[in-house]
Design an enzyme around this catalytic site. Structure first.
Site, PDB file in Angstrom:
ATOM      1  N   HIS A   1      31.775  -4.827  53.260  1.00 48.76           N
ATOM      2  CA  HIS A   1      31.186  -6.515  53.391  1.00 48.76           C
ATOM      3  C   HIS A   1      30.433  -6.135  54.496  1.00 48.76           C
ATOM      4  O   HIS A   1      29.284  -6.793  55.028  1.00 48.76           O
ATOM      5  CB  HIS A   1      31.751  -6.753  52.758  1.00 48.76           C
ATOM      6  CG  HIS A   1      32.075  -7.746  53.208  1.00 48.76           C
ATOM      7  ND1 HIS A   1      30.239  -8.923  52.101  1.00 48.76           N
ATOM      8  CD2 HIS A   1      31.869  -9.086  53.497  1.00 48.76           C
ATOM      9  CE1 HIS A   1      30.231 -10.349  52.492  1.00 48.76           C
ATOM     10  NE2 HIS A   1      30.932 -10.546  53.552  1.00 48.76           N
ATOM     11  N   PHE A   2      31.218  -6.133  55.566  1.00 47.21           N
ATOM     12  CA  PHE A   2      31.148  -6.642  57.037  1.00 47.21           C
ATOM     13  C   PHE A   2      29.617  -5.742  57.802  1.00 47.21           C
ATOM     14  O   PHE A   2      28.813  -6.045  58.621  1.00 47.21           O
ATOM     15  CB  PHE A   2      31.896  -6.220  58.279  1.00 47.21           C
ATOM     16  CG  PHE A   2      33.491  -7.161  57.492  1.00 47.21           C
ATOM     17  CD1 PHE A   2      33.446  -8.744  57.494  1.00 47.21           C
ATOM     18  CD2 PHE A   2      34.520  -6.847  58.354  1.00 47.21           C
ATOM     19  CE1 PHE A   2      34.003  -9.681  57.358  1.00 47.21           C
ATOM     20  CE2 PHE A   2      35.526  -8.074  58.395  1.00 47.21           C
ATOM     21  CZ  PHE A   2      35.571  -8.925  57.957  1.00 47.21           C
ATOM     22  N   HIS A   3      29.538  -4.481  57.281  1.00 50.71           N
ATOM     23  CA  HIS A   3      28.701  -3.595  57.257  1.00 50.71           C
ATOM     24  C   HIS A   3      26.738  -4.401  56.643  1.00 50.71           C
ATOM     25  O   HIS A   3      25.839  -3.796  57.602  1.00 50.71           O
ATOM     26  CB  HIS A   3      28.385  -1.806  57.539  1.00 50.71           C
ATOM     27  CG  HIS A   3      30.104  -1.302  58.570  1.00 50.71           C
ATOM     28  ND1 HIS A   3      30.955  -1.613  58.716  1.00 50.71           N
ATOM     29  CD2 HIS A   3      29.449  -0.874  59.696  1.00 50.71           C
ATOM     30  CE1 HIS A   3      31.883  -1.272  59.457  1.00 50.71           C
ATOM     31  NE2 HIS A   3      30.475  -0.839  60.434  1.00 50.71           N
TER      32      HIS A   3
ATOM     33  N   HIS B   1      36.460 -17.021  60.692  1.00 45.12           N
ATOM     34  CA  HIS B   1      34.676 -16.960  59.194  1.00 45.12           C
ATOM     35  C   HIS B   1      33.546 -17.984  60.025  1.00 45.12           C
ATOM     36  O   HIS B   1      32.936 -17.586  59.202  1.00 45.12           O
ATOM     37  CB  HIS B   1      35.356 -17.703  58.080  1.00 45.12           C
ATOM     38  CG  HIS B   1      33.984 -17.410  57.000  1.00 45.12           C
ATOM     39  ND1 HIS B   1      34.273 -16.664  56.363  1.00 45.12           N
ATOM     40  CD2 HIS B   1      32.778 -18.558  56.729  1.00 45.12           C
ATOM     41  CE1 HIS B   1      32.956 -16.652  55.288  1.00 45.12           C
ATOM     42  NE2 HIS B   1      32.551 -17.914  54.736  1.00 45.12           N
TER      43      HIS B   1
ATOM     44  N   TYR C   1      28.838 -17.199  61.058  1.00 47.27           N
ATOM     45  CA  TYR C   1      27.805 -17.303  60.559  1.00 47.27           C
ATOM     46  C   TYR C   1      26.726 -18.176  61.764  1.00 47.27           C
ATOM     47  O   TYR C   1      26.093 -18.788  62.169  1.00 47.27           O
ATOM     48  CB  TYR C   1      28.332 -19.492  59.902  1.00 47.27           C
ATOM     49  CG  TYR C   1      28.545 -18.763  59.045  1.00 47.27           C
ATOM     50  CD1 TYR C   1      27.085 -19.032  57.708  1.00 47.27           C
ATOM     51  CD2 TYR C   1      29.888 -18.633  58.345  1.00 47.27           C
ATOM     52  CE1 TYR C   1      27.564 -18.743  56.022  1.00 47.27           C
ATOM     53  CE2 TYR C   1      29.950 -18.838  56.878  1.00 47.27           C
ATOM     54  CZ  TYR C   1      29.576 -18.448  55.944  1.00 47.27           C
ATOM     55  OH  TYR C   1      28.932 -18.148  54.796  1.00 47.27           O
TER      56      TYR C   1
ATOM     57  N   ARG D   1      41.851  -0.232  54.757  1.00 47.99           N
ATOM     58  CA  ARG D   1      40.317  -0.580  55.138  1.00 47.99           C
ATOM     59  C   ARG D   1      40.746  -0.147  56.957  1.00 47.99           C
ATOM     60  O   ARG D   1      40.001   0.356  57.588  1.00 47.99           O
ATOM     61  CB  ARG D   1      40.452  -1.821  55.640  1.00 47.99           C
ATOM     62  CG  ARG D   1      40.160  -2.874  56.460  1.00 47.99           C
ATOM     63  CD  ARG D   1      40.357  -4.326  56.681  1.00 47.99           C
ATOM     64  NE  ARG D   1      39.552  -4.924  57.544  1.00 47.99           N
ATOM     65  CZ  ARG D   1      39.170  -6.207  57.449  1.00 47.99           C
ATOM     66  NH1 ARG D   1      39.813  -7.512  57.135  1.00 47.99           N
ATOM     67  NH2 ARG D   1      38.286  -6.709  58.059  1.00 47.99           N
ATOM     68  N   ARG D   2      41.902   0.389  57.427  1.00 47.18           N
ATOM     69  CA  ARG D   2      41.877   0.590  58.810  1.00 47.18           C
ATOM     70  C   ARG D   2      42.833   1.485  58.694  1.00 47.18           C
ATOM     71  O   ARG D   2      42.817   2.248  60.371  1.00 47.18           O
ATOM     72  CB  ARG D   2      43.128  -0.744  59.608  1.00 47.18           C
ATOM     73  CG  ARG D   2      42.473  -2.005  59.349  1.00 47.18           C
ATOM     74  CD  ARG D   2      42.923  -2.724  59.711  1.00 47.18           C
ATOM     75  NE  ARG D   2      42.932  -4.451  60.041  1.00 47.18           N
ATOM     76  CZ  ARG D   2      43.022  -4.944  59.212  1.00 47.18           C
ATOM     77  NH1 ARG D   2      43.836  -4.483  58.312  1.00 47.18           N
ATOM     78  NH2 ARG D   2      42.418  -6.039  59.442  1.00 47.18           N
TER      79      ARG D   2
END
Length: 555
Positions: free
Chosen positions: A378-380, A227, A231, A444-445
């Site tokens: 979300h990651f994208h 996580h 950042y 997801r995968r």
């Protein structure tokens, strides 16, 4: 005062520029290869394409995640930060530069080693390389070299900043240099978790030195790092937003103190929150999950500070240009400047991206979307849109500055095209991921051929085709940005491209000394990490299955 001093150094030293560009070259090669793997992924998921030559779906998934999530970002960030340090506090010394080059070559060697293992199908363990999936030991060694090399690249940045502080006692350091140091501190602290996981557990396990590992402990150590990694990606984008974008639009930095406070808050709240990625996992007490969820929500504060600062900067600039009304400033922004447009699109994308992050970190809502393709969407939105578009905007001026060339009108126009293509492709692909993940629980995968049941596959197929359309548009943008990078590095007209660095607004309040006291913030950071992780890790080790008690496998 600090901005005036920093602006006396108008260019990155040519010797430092070579080191920065070396990192840029590897970053954009990783973007091209990782982007191709991403295109193959979405084509396979559409059900309309099969991989040739026996290539496995999870091979390209691993290539995509590792090259873009770890390699592209780390190399670009290190290159940008080396240039930022040289621009603001002065050139590296010969000794410092040698350490930086050693770090670069270790990172590159590690990248090549890990990539070869994935391509040979010896390390198809995905981006998270979760145990009990096991990779070849060379893959783990390669990742170790990448991390150690990055530490060595941080060393000269720390040393040059400390040297400046020693030479300018009592003065506030240049804001951009301060931000670089904070981000490097975050990176070093965060990577300690994955370094322990790989060096003391996964690498000995893959070599056969130990029989088994504690899966829950490895995952917990990964997310201690995983996580904070988000950042580490975001803060360089924030550096550009706070210190570069204001100069591009003709404004000044709204508040030096607010910017430093935001970065220090990111530093202390970004690490002790990894367990919120493990909300569905047994073996971690619910109390500690709750505590880390609460700590996660504290990160919203510096994000809101940043949003306020940026839009205050835009509004003040609009007022200076005579714009009136609530949104009059919007028309005053330089929409035809790719150096501004792409980071701005990234800022806007972070609004729904941040909202999605709140969903992911909320226990009840997480149950609905956990391990669905919503998470991928979300990651994208966050790293693949907010961060990557800002990086592109930075590259349009940084690369010609480092190579002694200029961003021409034609290349600037192509940069705008890249931004529009990227935003369009990502909107289509990410929206489809969010929708099908939320409404249908699409995994997801998994690839298309693994979906359970014809009815379910039929329901998902239109969304998977939408993802393929979006992914194709994104790959076209990657081809175009590759062309732009080659032009800016080797073929654009020679000249002087500025390193835009904004000055502080004359009306800004003086920056309190406490915001540069790394000892105080460091103590707070260590205390939070000890508080958030000591009891959960002790519980995991004490309650591990027989023969798998954490680190006891090593002795």
């Amino acid at each position: 005062m600090q901005q005036t001093i920093a602006n006396k150094i108008m260019k990155v030293d040519p010797r430092d520029a070579k080191l920065a560009m070396a990192n840029m070259y590897v970053a954009f090669i990783a973007l091209l290869v990782g982007g191709l793997a991403g295109l193959l992924q979405v084509l396979v998921r559409s059900g309309q394409f099969k991989l040739p030559w026996g290539i496995g779906y999870y091979q390209v998934l691993t290539v995509h995640g590792v090259l873009l999530g770890l390699i592209l970002t780390t190399f670009f960030i290190m290159g940008f930060q080396v240039a930022a340090i040289s621009r603001t506090v002065g050139p590296l010394t010969d000794g410092q530069r040698k350490i930086g080059w050693l770090g670069f070559w270790l990172m590159t060697l590690g990248t090549v080693a890990a990539s070869i293992m994935v391509l040979l199908n010896e390390a198809t363990v995905l981006y998270t390389f979760y145990a009990p999936l096991q990779a070849h030991w060379i893959f783990y060694l390669g990742l170790t070299l990448v991390v150690v090399g990055s530490w060595l690249l941080c060393v000269p940045q720390f040393m040059r900043y400390a040297q400046w502080r020693k030479e300018h006692k009592g003065e506030t350091s240049p804001l951009l240099a301060f931000m670089v140091v904070v981000n490097n501190l975050l990176w070093v602290v965060a990577t300690l978790g994955v370094a322990i996981e790989v060096l003391f557990m996964l690498l000995p396990w893959s070599l056969g030195l130990i029989e088994r590992v504690d899966v829950l402990l490895t995952r917990t150590l990964f997310w201690y790092f995983g996580h904070a990694l988000v950042y580490f990606w975001l803060l360089p984008a924030y550096m550009a937003w706070y210190t570069i974008v204001p100069k591009i639009i003709g404004a000044k930095i709204f508040s030096d103190a607010l910017a430093r406070l935001a970065f220090m808050l990111f530093l202390i709240f970004s690490v002790p929150v990894g367990i919120h990625h493990q909300l569905t996992e047994p073996g971690i007490d619910g109390l500690w999950k709750f505590i880390q969820v609460v700590l996660t929500f504290f990160v919203i504060v510096p994000s809101l500070l940043t949003a306020f600062s940026m839009f205050a900067t835009f509004e003040l600039r609009g007022r200076e240009l005579g714009r009136k009304g609530l949104l009059g400033w919007f028309k005053a922004l330089p929409w035809k400047d790719s150096r501004f447009l792409l980071p701005f699109i990234g800022m806007v994308a972070f609004i729904p991206g941040g909202a999605g992050g709140i969903v992911n970190a909320s226990h009840q809502m997480n149950q609905l979307v956990h391990n669905t393709i919503w998470i991928t969407g979300h990651f994208h939105l966050t790293v693949a849109t907010t961060v990557v578009l800002t990086f592109f905007g930075v590259a349009f001026w940084l690369i010609p500055h480092l190579t002694g060339r200029v961003l021409t009108k034609k290349l600037n126009f192509l940069g705008i095209v890249v931004g529009i293509l990227w935003a369009t492709g990502m909107f289509i692909m990410s929206s489809a991921m969010h929708i099908v993940g939320l409404l249908s629980g699409a995994p997801r995968r998994s690839e298309y051929s693994e979906y359970g049941g014809a009815a379910q596959a039929t329901e998902w197929i239109s969304y998977q085709i939408a993802q393929a359309v979006g992914g194709t548009i994104l790959f076209i943008a990657i081809i175009l940005i590759t062309y732009l990078v080659i032009q800016l590095a080797f073929f654009a007209p020679k000249g002087e491209q500025d390193f835009p660095l904004a000055e502080l607004s004359p009306g800004a309040e003086k920056t309190p000394a406490i915001l540069e006291n790394f000892k105080v913030w460091g103590v707070i950071l260590v205390a939070l990490i000890i508080f958030a992780y000591t009891v959960p890790i002790i519980d995991i080790i004490q309650n591990a299955p027989p023969g798998s008690k954490g680190f006891n496998n090593l002795w």
